[in-house]
Design an enzyme around this catalytic site. Sequence first.
Site, mmCIF file in Angstrom:
data_model
loop_
_atom_site.group_PDB
_atom_site.id
_atom_site.type_symbol
_atom_site.label_atom_id
_atom_site.label_comp_id
_atom_site.label_asym_id
_atom_site.label_seq_id
_atom_site.Cartn_x
_atom_site.Cartn_y
_atom_site.Cartn_z
ATOM 1 N N CYS A 153 -3.418 -11.542 59.160
ATOM 2 C CA CYS A 153 -2.264 -10.752 59.603
ATOM 3 C C CYS A 153 -2.494 -10.229 61.027
ATOM 4 C CB CYS A 153 -2.071 -9.581 58.643
ATOM 5 S SG CYS A 153 -0.922 -8.351 59.256
ATOM 6 N N LYS A 168 -0.961 41.031 60.563
ATOM 7 C CA LYS A 168 0.230 41.005 59.703
ATOM 8 C C LYS A 168 0.018 39.855 58.735
ATOM 9 C CE LYS A 168 5.253 41.310 59.874
ATOM 10 N NZ LYS A 168 5.491 40.653 58.622
ATOM 11 N N CYS A 209 -1.573 -5.193 52.858
ATOM 12 C CA CYS A 209 -1.209 -6.558 53.204
ATOM 13 C C CYS A 209 -2.523 -7.311 53.037
ATOM 14 C CB CYS A 209 -0.744 -6.628 54.655
ATOM 15 S SG CYS A 209 -0.798 -8.296 55.307
ATOM 16 N N ASP A 224 14.929 35.039 62.364
ATOM 17 C CA ASP A 224 15.115 36.167 63.273
ATOM 18 C C ASP A 224 16.126 35.856 64.365
ATOM 19 O OD1 ASP A 224 13.558 37.941 61.971
ATOM 20 O OD2 ASP A 224 11.736 37.500 63.094
ATOM 21 N N ASP A 275 10.407 31.932 59.915
ATOM 22 C CA ASP A 275 10.731 33.327 60.207
ATOM 23 C C ASP A 275 11.434 33.472 61.553
ATOM 24 O OD1 ASP A 275 9.472 33.843 57.915
ATOM 25 O OD2 ASP A 275 7.940 35.177 58.734
ATOM 26 N N SER A 313 11.368 47.756 56.574
ATOM 27 C CA SER A 313 10.694 46.600 57.162
ATOM 28 C C SER A 313 10.385 46.891 58.630
ATOM 29 C CB SER A 313 11.525 45.337 56.956
ATOM 30 O OG SER A 313 12.430 45.187 57.991
ATOM 31 N N LEU A 314 9.889 45.917 59.343
ATOM 32 C CA LEU A 314 9.466 46.161 60.728
ATOM 33 C C LEU A 314 10.344 45.378 61.688
ATOM 34 C CD1 LEU A 314 5.621 45.712 60.247
ATOM 35 C CD2 LEU A 314 6.741 47.834 60.908
ATOM 36 N N CYS A 317 4.850 -7.510 54.533
ATOM 37 C CA CYS A 317 4.254 -6.954 55.751
ATOM 38 C C CYS A 317 5.167 -7.256 56.935
ATOM 39 C CB CYS A 317 2.873 -7.577 55.962
ATOM 40 S SG CYS A 317 2.160 -7.177 57.556
HETATM 41 S S1 IVH Z 1 3.424 48.452 58.006
HETATM 42 C C1 IVH Z 1 7.709 50.603 57.558
HETATM 43 N N1 IVH Z 1 1.448 46.840 58.395
HETATM 44 O O1 IVH Z 1 5.367 43.108 56.880
HETATM 45 C C2 IVH Z 1 6.986 49.356 57.317
HETATM 46 N N2 IVH Z 1 3.341 45.993 57.257
HETATM 47 O O2 IVH Z 1 7.992 42.754 58.135
HETATM 48 C C3 IVH Z 1 5.527 49.598 57.145
HETATM 49 N N3 IVH Z 1 3.090 43.651 56.555
HETATM 50 O O3 IVH Z 1 7.193 45.003 54.616
HETATM 51 C C4 IVH Z 1 4.795 48.354 57.011
HETATM 52 N N4 IVH Z 1 1.058 43.353 57.316
HETATM 53 O O4 IVH Z 1 5.052 43.916 53.777
HETATM 54 C C5 IVH Z 1 2.666 46.969 57.884
HETATM 55 N N5 IVH Z 1 -0.437 45.555 58.803
HETATM 56 C C6 IVH Z 1 0.791 45.682 58.280
HETATM 57 C C7 IVH Z 1 1.437 44.614 57.626
HETATM 58 C C8 IVH Z 1 2.731 44.807 57.131
HETATM 59 C C9 IVH Z 1 2.072 42.794 56.675
HETATM 60 C C10 IVH Z 1 4.393 43.344 55.912
HETATM 61 C C11 IVH Z 1 4.917 44.441 55.043
HETATM 62 C C12 IVH Z 1 6.254 44.762 55.596
HETATM 63 C C13 IVH Z 1 6.596 43.554 56.387
HETATM 64 C C14 IVH Z 1 7.541 43.896 57.500
#
Ligand code: IVH
Length: 663
Positions: free
Chosen positions: A427, A114, A422, A36, A32, A81-82, A403
């Site tokens: 050895c 997460k 062996c 990123d 990841d 996404s975050l 060996c």
């Molecule tokens: S909040 C607007 N809370 O991480 C996004 N996401 O990288 C709201 N994820 O798509 C998501 N744990 O699938 C949230 N405690 C958590 C999370 C979480 C895993 C995942 C989720 C999201 C992704 C973003």
Amino acid sequence: MENIQNRINYLRKELARHNNLYYDKNSPEISDSEYDSLVKELEQLELENPLFASLNSPTQKVSGVVSSSFERVKHSLPMLSLDNTYSQEETAKWYERVEKRLKNENVEFTVEPKIDGVSASLTYLNGALIIGATRGDGEIGENITENIKAIQSIPHKLKINNPPAFFELRGEVYIDKTDFEKLNEDIIKADGQKFANPRNAASGSLRQKDAHITAERKLSFFVHSFGKIEGKQFQKQSEFLQFCKECGFVLQDDFKICHSLKEISDFMRVMLSRRDLLQYEIDGLVIKVNSLPFQNELGYTNKSPRWAIAFKFPAKQATTQLNKIRVQVGRTGIITPSAILEPVALAGVTISHATLHNFEEIERLNVNEGDIVLIERAGDVIPKIVKVVKKEREGFFKPPHNCQSCGSEIVKESEGEVAYRCINPECPAQFRRHLIHFVSRNAMDIDGFGSAVIDQLLERNKIKTLADIYNLTYSDFIDLELFKEKKANNLVEAIVKSKRQPLSRLLFALGIRHIGEKSSEIIAKRFRNIEVLFSASIEEFTEILEIGEVLALSLKKFFGNKTVRHVVDTLIAAGVNMTEPESEQYGTLFEGQLFILTGKLEHYTREQAGEIIKSFGGRITSSVSKKIDYALAGADAGSRLEKAKKLNIKIINEQEFEELVKQ
Ligand code: IVH
């Protein structure tokens, strides 16, 4: 300028390819954080060169794809996404931005794990689960309702009166670490391709066409956010989570409401240190503004909310080149491969080696020297190779025919065996390993006789047999590297002292196949003198409860070997003790009797009670069988006691035991 455009195009293509590998194929090639950093580089280039900006760039879209094999569902609100951060400093900057935008210094935050799984959206209409969907591209997901319903911890009906008319909640489908290991074991048994990590396993299990398969896989669900809700209002994220609990969802305990950056940082540190102890894989923490009105005020960018941020933990996976496969000969002749890698940073350390276990593993991974591999550091210190990402050389690395140390043939002793060996007892590489084992702490315990000393002595031809250790003198040590008078004298003393070690340690030090420390002790206590072992029959060995057929055969083979006789004779000549001292014996009250101890005793630990029994000539076992004479049962004795009762074994309590001993 052209270079910049090329780089931008390249990065966009690469990101699209990695997105596809991650979301569609469940088979990422990079970690990841590596992903990123590509995104960050592209974002930076687009920012500096607005001419090349494009709405189609991966920096402008939520990643993910909609697979064609499921029906499509449009999400009531986009699933975003975050934004990620990788350091405390970046997190602090985000925190300050939030407070500044809200013009408030008393903002409350939630910090949640997460979990590394697959995001899913669940829609409940008047309390009944009607749709389960994947995130897809954020706008449109795949309809996986049947698979979602197959997950045990997801309620089909919300367990409350007056449920909201429309309730779309979102969360992560994941698999526990232990269930993941078990699943992979089963897959390997069935000759399948195992999953590289829990995330892939969850995703693969969730997107099965046959929901029965999903049901067999032990998937869990973790609620983290919501989409459209009608008929219910929340003021806080924590309130929403609490409501989900009342509805019948399982919530994680590893969740905290924080009121300052310090509290957040402290919790981040705690979770980072507990990461490997958790039952599920987490790749970071999500920090959210708790108040929903504040969340609204902060709003969204086109990709992610401003009110939340993901603090990502250091990656546990990285890609690198496998430069060489090194093959080492162990003390029993087993040859073990290991990988020498192009050094790469992983979870805060530089990694240059990885385990490969054995040649079957190499075949399974289809890995060869030069290949680009994905490595992972999970819990354990030495990383392992997860898979080959790019093949640079055809086929997989084969075990050598000879060996490298002595040139003898390398063989598999029997077909069922995984290990190659062996089989030359002379050895040099095996002998070196054996020396290291012989002098080690749990064997003959010669303090100061490390592998550096052994290597120098071998180089100088000072040790050719085990007994040579006992002929070494001060003058042999004093000119070794880093040796001075005191160190040389200490080593001489330690060698002399080790001659008096009991037979049990000597047996362990001799390195008899399948015979570990515990069995060595049992055998030594029973036979007392090594000479008796040379003439013992297989039956005499198997008479000992703890010695099964494999161990007995191994002992018989070992003591029937002429070289072993010679080695022992030279050790005798060097003055090494060959007997086991009598343990302190108070009497013969329990002579020949076998005991099992179960439950909690009031006056002793089970180990102490065991010592008392042994001092009266009795023996202890840990598995219930008909051979047992007494079961000593303390409080809360469980299944063992039940089993003992069924087998009509005489059961005594602590008081009865004490009375017996007092007599
Ligand atoms: S909040 C607007 N809370 O991480 C996004 N996401 O990288 C709201 N994820 O798509 C998501 N744990 O699938 C949230 N405690 C958590 C999370 C979480 C895993 C995942 C989720 C999201 C992704 C973003």
